[in-house]
Design an enzyme around this catalytic site. Structure first.
Site, short mmCIF file in Angstrom:
data_model
loop_
_atom_site.label_atom_id
_atom_site.label_comp_id
_atom_site.label_asym_id
_atom_site.label_seq_id
_atom_site.Cartn_x
_atom_site.Cartn_y
_atom_site.Cartn_z
N LYS A 168 0.83 -1.20 0.00
CA LYS A 168 0.00 0.00 0.00
C LYS A 168 0.86 1.26 0.00
CE LYS A 168 -3.81 0.15 2.47
NZ LYS A 168 -4.76 0.27 3.61
N GLU A 188 10.24 -5.85 3.58
CA GLU A 188 10.37 -7.15 2.93
C GLU A 188 9.95 -7.07 1.47
OE1 GLU A 188 9.07 -8.11 7.25
OE2 GLU A 188 8.59 -6.62 5.72
N GLY A 243 -5.22 -5.38 5.72
CA GLY A 243 -4.46 -6.30 4.89
C GLY A 243 -5.00 -7.70 4.88
N ARG A 244 -5.38 -8.22 6.05
CA ARG A 244 -5.86 -9.60 6.12
C ARG A 244 -7.29 -9.75 5.61
NH1 ARG A 244 -4.82 -7.29 10.84
NH2 ARG A 244 -6.42 -6.99 12.43
N LYS A 268 9.57 -5.03 13.98
CA LYS A 268 10.02 -4.38 12.75
C LYS A 268 10.90 -3.17 13.06
CE LYS A 268 5.94 -3.81 10.79
NZ LYS A 268 4.92 -3.52 9.76
N HIS A 306 -1.91 -38.74 9.76
CA HIS A 306 -0.66 -39.49 9.91
C HIS A 306 0.45 -38.62 10.48
CE1 HIS A 306 -2.21 -43.02 7.69
NE2 HIS A 306 -2.94 -42.10 7.07
N GLU A 322 -4.14 -12.44 14.13
CA GLU A 322 -3.79 -11.03 14.02
C GLU A 322 -4.98 -10.15 14.35
OE1 GLU A 322 -0.62 -9.32 11.17
OE2 GLU A 322 -2.53 -8.84 10.19
#
Length: 613
Positions: free
Chosen positions: A272, A278, A333-334, A577, A450, A419
């Site tokens: 944004k 990152e 964001g999510r 961060k 399993h 979050e």
């Protein structure tokens, strides 16, 4: 109004782009240079504010009187008394006593059948849970969200991911401005772009068509798109592959690009503010990688597009702002996979299927908005989750899709739930006196059977499970009769069997009846009474995926509303961060002076020594 103040009472310098009439995130190339400069100035202020650790200057919210702490309600106190009954409930006896229990505690809507009968509940407990939702004002809170009120109180923002999938003629206002036309303007631009890539009319710098689309983003700019791409792979254009780079670890970038031809590769940079460390580090590496072969800096405009609101930085990178697709500060964001963040998804599945995905989201939005709580899928999932978390003490929830296409669903729900609701303070800043988000985890069945189902069946910590499956497969492999069952028949037999085994277990008497030596009986006994929900859907499709995701979005909303936390901020990700930015120069520059604790200082020293720095 929720809260009592409005945006006009304060100047929030931390918003990358305010959703006002004059500055909604339209990304038309016709935007004037002065408009671009305005966006850049706002983003610059955002970056400066974050770098300095500043917080929003808007006043503290005045919460509505109806938004009360859950433990102050009569229903909460009633549930505390009922918890002993729930914890000691025997599901074998409950089903034997009420032969209709499986039908009584199940509900179906929108091609989705939710069986919640294998939870440690009864009618009295459910009534108390619905009373809790009512006393905590969940319906009023939901109404405030749909109305565009600023329910994200710590950032003074509306929360309107529901507007991203609203029909074109709908009206949803933020501060008096109808945002639906803005949403559809971006959607239409996305459709034109996606169609050009899919048809081959969009060509790379050397004239070759695009064969690979690489999305660069992190968090909500990655988890949603990659989950949707994997979930809907059967609906994709197989001639175009999508890949996703998120991790700052250079190995991720290397593996995702090592066999690609830059002439046939298109990067979607999703940030944004166009400042996320990152994402922008990976984007700069992608730019260098592409230009190493393409040579001409002008090639960037044909091999990179942006999902951003920072026109100045996008242009500086070399991307044509005509190929910048924006979104708004009222989209978290999510909650953004159905915004321009889903550009790679649209390229993969096509505009028509993307519209179907949005329609599925909207189906569930309307169901949540209009259905009474007792016949409302998000309410049911949310309230059972509250019961398991706060009154039965369950610390985790396993999301177990019996569908390989959904193998990234659990990771997506981890961010969505933890979050959103992984908070320790209430909206007014006082500590929560109750538990909030459980840990979300899981893998697809039958693989998980399993791996970790041993602990779910016989471990010391009960783990509620959401078992998710589809009645109709997209591809029928194998037979389809008793002598030769299909793959899908075997798969569904497993999910039904797991729900049954977790609920009813296997008693010592049953184990002994099989001739098991007495000393082995405890090892082969299954305690049962492990709570499960089973969500059986008709068939996987873009529309059904949208319904499933929106179901869990609204489940998170209901739980956050009851827990009285802000489900739409994420301050918990900030501190690490900030510290990382401080440490980076200490790893690569001159030997730093001691400024950390002895553990961190020692790790930095060991890293520098092994890197010969």
């Amino acid at each position: 109004m929720f809260p009592s103040h409005t945006r006009g009472q304060s100047a929030d310098t931390t918003r990358p782009m305010a959703a006002k009439k004059s500055s909604t995130a339209k990304t038309s190339p016709k935007r004037s240079s002065s408009s671009k400069q305005t966006v850049a100035r706002k983003t610059s202020k955002t970056t400066a504010a974050k770098a300095s650790g500043a917080t929003n200057p808007h006043p503290a919210p005045v919460l509505p009187a109806w938004h009360v702490a859950p433990d102050s309600t009569k229903a909460w106190k009633r549930l505390e008394k009922l918890a002993k009954k729930g914890a000691s409930m025997d599901l074998r006896q409950a089903f034997a006593k009420d032969r209709a229990r499986g039908r009584k505690f199940a509900f179906e809507a929108l091609g989705m059948h939710l069986d919640y009968s294998k939870n440690l509940i009864d009618g009295e407990i459910l009534d108390a849970l619905f009373a809790l939702a009512s006393e905590c004002g969940v319906a009023k809170h939901a109404k405030a969200m749909f109305a565009g009120n600023h329910i994200n109180v710590t950032e003074d923002r509306a929360v309107l991911h529901v507007a991203l999938r609203a029909p074109k003629g709908a009206t949803i206002k933020v501060d008096g401005h109808n945002v639906v036309p803005d949403v559809h303007e971006v959607l239409e631009r996305m459709e034109r772009f996606a169609t050009s890539v899919r048809s081959g009319s969009w060509r790379g710098h050397t004239g070759k068509r695009i064969r690979t689309v690489v999305n660069i983003g992190i968090g909500g700019s990655d988890l949603g798109p990659v989950m949707a791409y994997e979930a809907l792979k059967d609906f994709t254009e197989r001639g175009i592959e999508c890949r996703y780079i998120s991790n700052i670890d250079g190995e991720d970038f290397y593996e995702k690009t090592r066999d690609l031809n830059p002439e046939e590769t298109l990067f979607v940079v999703s940030s944004k503010t166009f400042t996320t460390i990152e994402t922008m580090t990976n984007a700069q590496s992608a730019r260098a990688w592409a230009l190493a072969k393409l040579k001409d800096p002008a090639a960037v405009a044909k091999h990179f597009v942006a999902v951003s609101t920072n026109a100045a930085e996008v242009s500086k990178f070399g991307i044509d702002t005509a190929n910048m697709f924006g979104f708004w500060d009222w989209v978290g964001g999510r909650y953004s996979m159905d915004s321009a963040i889903g550009l790679s998804t649209m390229v993969a599945i096509g505009p028509d299927n993307f519209r179907e995905l949005l329609a599925g989201f909207h189906d569930m939005d309307e169901h949540f908005r209009t259905a009474p709580p007792k016949k409302n899928l998000p309410y049911l999932l949310a309230l059972i989750g509250i019961w398991n978390r706060d009154f039965l003490g369950c610390e985790t929830v396993a999301v177990l899709p019996y569908c390989q296409y959904l193998h990234r669903l659990s990771a997506y729900f981890q961010q969505l739930e933890m979050e959103s609701n992984g908070k320790r303070v209430q909206l007014d800043g006082t500590p929560c006196r109750w538990q909030t988000s459980p840990v979300i985890w899981g893998e697809p069945g039958t693989n998980g059977q399993h791996a970790f189902y041993q602990m779910i069946h016989q471990g010391t910590s009960p783990v509620p499970c959401d078992l998710i499956a589809f009645a109709k497969p997209l591809h029928e492999i194998g037979g389809g009769d008793a002598k030769s069952p299909s793959h899908h028949d075997i798969l569904l037999a497993n999910i039904f069997a797991q729900g049954e085994a977790l609920a009813f277990g296997k008693t010592p008497t049953e184990v002994r009846a099989e001739g098991t030596p007495e000393w082995l009986v405890p090892h082969r006994t299954f305690p049962g009474n492990r709570p499960t929900n089973t969500l059986l859907c008709e068939q996987l499709s873009p529309r059904m995926l949208g319904r499933i995701i929106a179901l869990y979005e609204h489940k998170v909303f209901v739980q956050g509303s009851i827990w009285r936390v802000n489900s739409f901020d994420q301050w918990g990700v900030e501190l690490g961060k900030v510290l990382a930015k401080r440490i980076i120069p200490e790893l690569v520059g001159a030997a730093p002076k001691p400024s950390h604790d002895s553990s961190t200082q020692g790790l930095i020293a060991r890293y520098r020594a092994w890197r010969a720095r």
